[in-house]
Scaffold this motif. Structure first.
Motif, PDB file in Angstrom:
ATOM      1  N   ARG A  56     -10.144   1.740 -22.499  1.00  0.00           N
ATOM      2  CA  ARG A  56     -11.245   2.009 -23.430  1.00  0.00           C
ATOM      3  C   ARG A  56     -11.083   1.261 -24.748  1.00  0.00           C
ATOM      4  NH1 ARG A  56     -14.136   5.777 -21.227  1.00  0.00           N
ATOM      5  NH2 ARG A  56     -15.479   6.214 -22.986  1.00  0.00           N
ATOM      6  N   LEU A  57      -9.867   0.906 -25.108  1.00  0.00           N
ATOM      7  CA  LEU A  57      -9.667   0.134 -26.338  1.00  0.00           C
ATOM      8  C   LEU A  57     -10.397  -1.199 -26.277  1.00  0.00           C
ATOM      9  CD1 LEU A  57      -5.901   0.718 -27.202  1.00  0.00           C
ATOM     10  CD2 LEU A  57      -7.895   1.538 -28.462  1.00  0.00           C
ATOM     11  N   ALA A  58     -10.563  -1.732 -25.070  1.00  0.00           N
ATOM     12  CA  ALA A  58     -11.259  -3.015 -24.903  1.00  0.00           C
ATOM     13  C   ALA A  58     -12.765  -2.879 -25.118  1.00  0.00           C
ATOM     14  CB  ALA A  58     -10.960  -3.601 -23.531  1.00  0.00           C
ATOM     15  N   LEU A  59     -13.275  -1.659 -25.217  1.00  0.00           N
ATOM     16  CA  LEU A  59     -14.686  -1.480 -25.569  1.00  0.00           C
ATOM     17  C   LEU A  59     -14.936  -1.894 -27.017  1.00  0.00           C
ATOM     18  CD1 LEU A  59     -15.424   2.001 -23.936  1.00  0.00           C
ATOM     19  CD2 LEU A  59     -16.384  -0.204 -23.232  1.00  0.00           C
ATOM     20  N   THR A  60     -13.925  -1.707 -27.866  1.00  0.00           N
ATOM     21  CA  THR A  60     -14.031  -2.081 -29.273  1.00  0.00           C
ATOM     22  C   THR A  60     -13.851  -3.579 -29.445  1.00  0.00           C
ATOM     23  OG1 THR A  60     -13.180   0.086 -29.915  1.00  0.00           O
ATOM     24  CG2 THR A  60     -13.070  -1.659 -31.573  1.00  0.00           C
ATOM     25  N   ALA A  61     -12.799  -4.116 -28.822  1.00  0.00           N
ATOM     26  CA  ALA A  61     -12.498  -5.554 -28.877  1.00  0.00           C
ATOM     27  C   ALA A  61     -11.508  -5.862 -27.767  1.00  0.00           C
ATOM     28  CB  ALA A  61     -11.912  -5.929 -30.232  1.00  0.00           C
ATOM     29  N   PRO A  62     -11.510  -7.094 -27.249  1.00  0.00           N
ATOM     30  CA  PRO A  62     -10.571  -7.442 -26.176  1.00  0.00           C
ATOM     31  C   PRO A  62      -9.117  -7.305 -26.633  1.00  0.00           C
ATOM     32  CG  PRO A  62     -12.260  -9.127 -26.433  1.00  0.00           C
ATOM     33  CD  PRO A  62     -12.403  -8.198 -27.586  1.00  0.00           C
ATOM     34  N   LEU A  63      -8.270  -6.892 -25.708  1.00  0.00           N
ATOM     35  CA  LEU A  63      -6.832  -6.823 -25.963  1.00  0.00           C
ATOM     36  C   LEU A  63      -6.209  -8.040 -25.297  1.00  0.00           C
ATOM     37  CD1 LEU A  63      -7.863  -3.671 -25.718  1.00  0.00           C
ATOM     38  CD2 LEU A  63      -5.436  -3.256 -25.974  1.00  0.00           C
ATOM     39  N   THR A  64      -5.774  -8.996 -26.099  1.00  0.00           N
ATOM     40  CA  THR A  64      -5.309 -10.256 -25.534  1.00  0.00           C
ATOM     41  C   THR A  64      -3.808 -10.466 -25.622  1.00  0.00           C
ATOM     42  OG1 THR A  64      -5.813 -11.320 -27.643  1.00  0.00           O
ATOM     43  CG2 THR A  64      -7.497 -11.430 -25.915  1.00  0.00           C
ATOM     44  N   ASP A  65      -3.139  -9.838 -26.566  1.00  0.00           N
ATOM     45  CA  ASP A  65      -1.702 -10.064 -26.746  1.00  0.00           C
ATOM     46  C   ASP A  65      -1.002  -8.711 -26.826  1.00  0.00           C
ATOM     47  OD1 ASP A  65       0.794 -11.079 -27.235  1.00  0.00           O
ATOM     48  OD2 ASP A  65       0.341 -11.856 -29.231  1.00  0.00           O
TER      49      ASP A  65
END
Length: 199
Positions: A56-65
């Protein structure tokens, strides 16, 4: 698939989508204590790091690192174990144990930092995203479930053979099933057959 929605497979091999409605409840799908050990997917830090990129954190912004160290993996699993004490109690209208709530409180020190990309003006997570920050994000989410108006919307699926837990985000607040694709559909079929037998 939308971040936060997971594809699950039943014991009978049925595939269905499940949205637990909350980051902390989503983490519980990665395994757990006792009978939930058979669902364990976080065998190494990289396993859980990859899992978080679809959370769900990726709903706010992508998690890339995402970087999770072994000690942070252990801490995330310990927090997950505490959730197995807190969330079922909420779903059944019972008070969670003070010890489990203390585990949530102790884990909130850090959280991912949102930033604005100067070139695109888009929201991003400041890299790297550490296991300690993810621990804090999950703990904060769980604390929001326990406190205030959200606590009354933690539910267990109404099917007799399903114990999936979810946060009811429906406008009416009357969600009953983990997934309409699985338990909701089975209940509709049973109700239809019962009506057919009596008519």
């Amino acid at each position: 698939m939308t971040p936060g929605t997971r594809l699950l497979v039943s014991a009978q091999g049925e595939r269905y989508r499940f949205d637990p409605g909350s980051l902390s409840l989503e983490l519980m799908l990665t395994g757990g204590p006792g009978p939930y050990q058979r669902y364990e997917i976080a065998h190494a830090p990289a396993d859980l790091a990859e899992w978080f990129t679809g959370s769900r954190l990726a709903l706010t912004a992508p998690l890339t690192d995402v970087r999770i160290r072994p000690a942070e993996l252990t801490a995330l699993k310990e927090l997950r174990n505490a959730l197995y004490q807190v969330v079922p109690a909420l779903a059944h209208g019972e008070p969670p144990s003070a010890e489990a709530l203390a585990s949530l409180n102790d884990a909130t020190e850090a959280s991912p930092r949102p930033v604005i990309d100067p070139e695109t003006r888009r929201l991003a997570w400041a890299p790297p995203i550490t296991g300690r920050q993810l621990l804090g994000a999950v703990a904060r989410d769980a604390i929001e479930l326990v406190s205030g108006r959200r606590s009354g919307r933690v539910r267990e699926c109404s099917a007799d053979d399903c114990q999936l837990l979810f946060f009811d985000t429906s406008r009416s607040g009357n969600r009953r099933w983990c997934s309409m694709e699985r338990c909701g559909n089975r209940a509709k079929i049973r109700a239809y057959r019962a009506r057919a037998e009596t008519s």
